[in-house]
Write a protein that holds these residues in place. Sequence first.
Motif, PDB file in Angstrom:
ATOM      1  N   ASN A  32      36.638  46.848  24.864  1.00  0.00           N
ATOM      2  CA  ASN A  32      35.641  46.555  25.888  1.00  0.00           C
ATOM      3  C   ASN A  32      34.399  45.907  25.317  1.00  0.00           C
ATOM      4  O   ASN A  32      33.340  45.918  25.936  1.00  0.00           O
ATOM      5  N   LYS A  33      34.529  45.321  24.132  1.00  0.00           N
ATOM      6  CA  LYS A  33      33.369  44.683  23.510  1.00  0.00           C
ATOM      7  C   LYS A  33      33.131  43.306  24.121  1.00  0.00           C
ATOM      8  O   LYS A  33      34.069  42.622  24.543  1.00  0.00           O
ATOM      9  N   VAL A  34      31.857  42.898  24.178  1.00  0.00           N
ATOM     10  CA  VAL A  34      31.473  41.620  24.781  1.00  0.00           C
ATOM     11  C   VAL A  34      30.964  40.665  23.702  1.00  0.00           C
ATOM     12  O   VAL A  34      30.103  41.043  22.891  1.00  0.00           O
ATOM     13  N   PHE A  35      31.527  39.455  23.667  1.00  0.00           N
ATOM     14  CA  PHE A  35      30.966  38.410  22.807  1.00  0.00           C
ATOM     15  C   PHE A  35      29.919  37.676  23.616  1.00  0.00           C
ATOM     16  O   PHE A  35      30.213  37.112  24.672  1.00  0.00           O
ATOM     17  N   VAL A  36      28.681  37.674  23.125  1.00  0.00           N
ATOM     18  CA  VAL A  36      27.542  37.146  23.878  1.00  0.00           C
ATOM     19  C   VAL A  36      27.120  35.774  23.370  1.00  0.00           C
ATOM     20  O   VAL A  36      26.933  35.569  22.161  1.00  0.00           O
TER      21      VAL A  36
END
Length: 227
Positions: A32-36
């Motif tokens: 559930n990690k987000v690349f920003v």
Amino acid sequence: MGIPCKVEEVFGSSYSAAIYISRILKLSAPKNKVFVLGESGVEQELESENVPYCGGTDASLRRDMQPEDYTNIANGSMLDENVGVVLTGLDFHVNYLKLSLGLAYLRNGAKFLATNTDSTLPNSRTLFPGAGSVSAPLVKAWGREPLALGKPSQAMMDAIEGKFHFDRKRTCMVGDRLNTDIQFGIEGKLGGTLAVLTGVSSKEEFLAEGAEIVPDAYVDKLGDLNV
């Protein structure tokens, strides 16, 4: 600026995106990690919802693309296997390396979201590239549009209504851009829309015959209202 308000009364597109990721998508940890692709404001809103992220203001990514980066992105050694979302916003340090990583994550199955897709940003009495200009290279490379969580997305309207429980019929949308602010109010079936001419759109755009987005009223500047 002398405007009385509380933090809880400000509902920005980055907050809307964080709410959507944490409460709507509900991706299972650790995937559930987000690349920003964005600045610290996006990171702060993700942190408020306990959403893990990478990229963003990471200083190690503020550099030129190196020959070994192509290989490391291609073989996956440079990628975080837990990234499930690519989130684009206004990034003042966007570069080829970040865009390459973003595309790689999308090709690996990550969901494509945007805080907003405004093409321009008004500042110093002129226009500069907006958040939509940051996501545009990925749109071209990936061939798909991101789900935008800012205006005029009605996902944002629903989130605001859920938080503040306001009466749509007794609500007026005030804004300076037709295709985000005013369209947001029209599609949200608000009681009224008011365009102000101190930002992006001009009155010639909505007074022209056949204009697609027309506010209920307009003023030169918000201060013209006598309340």
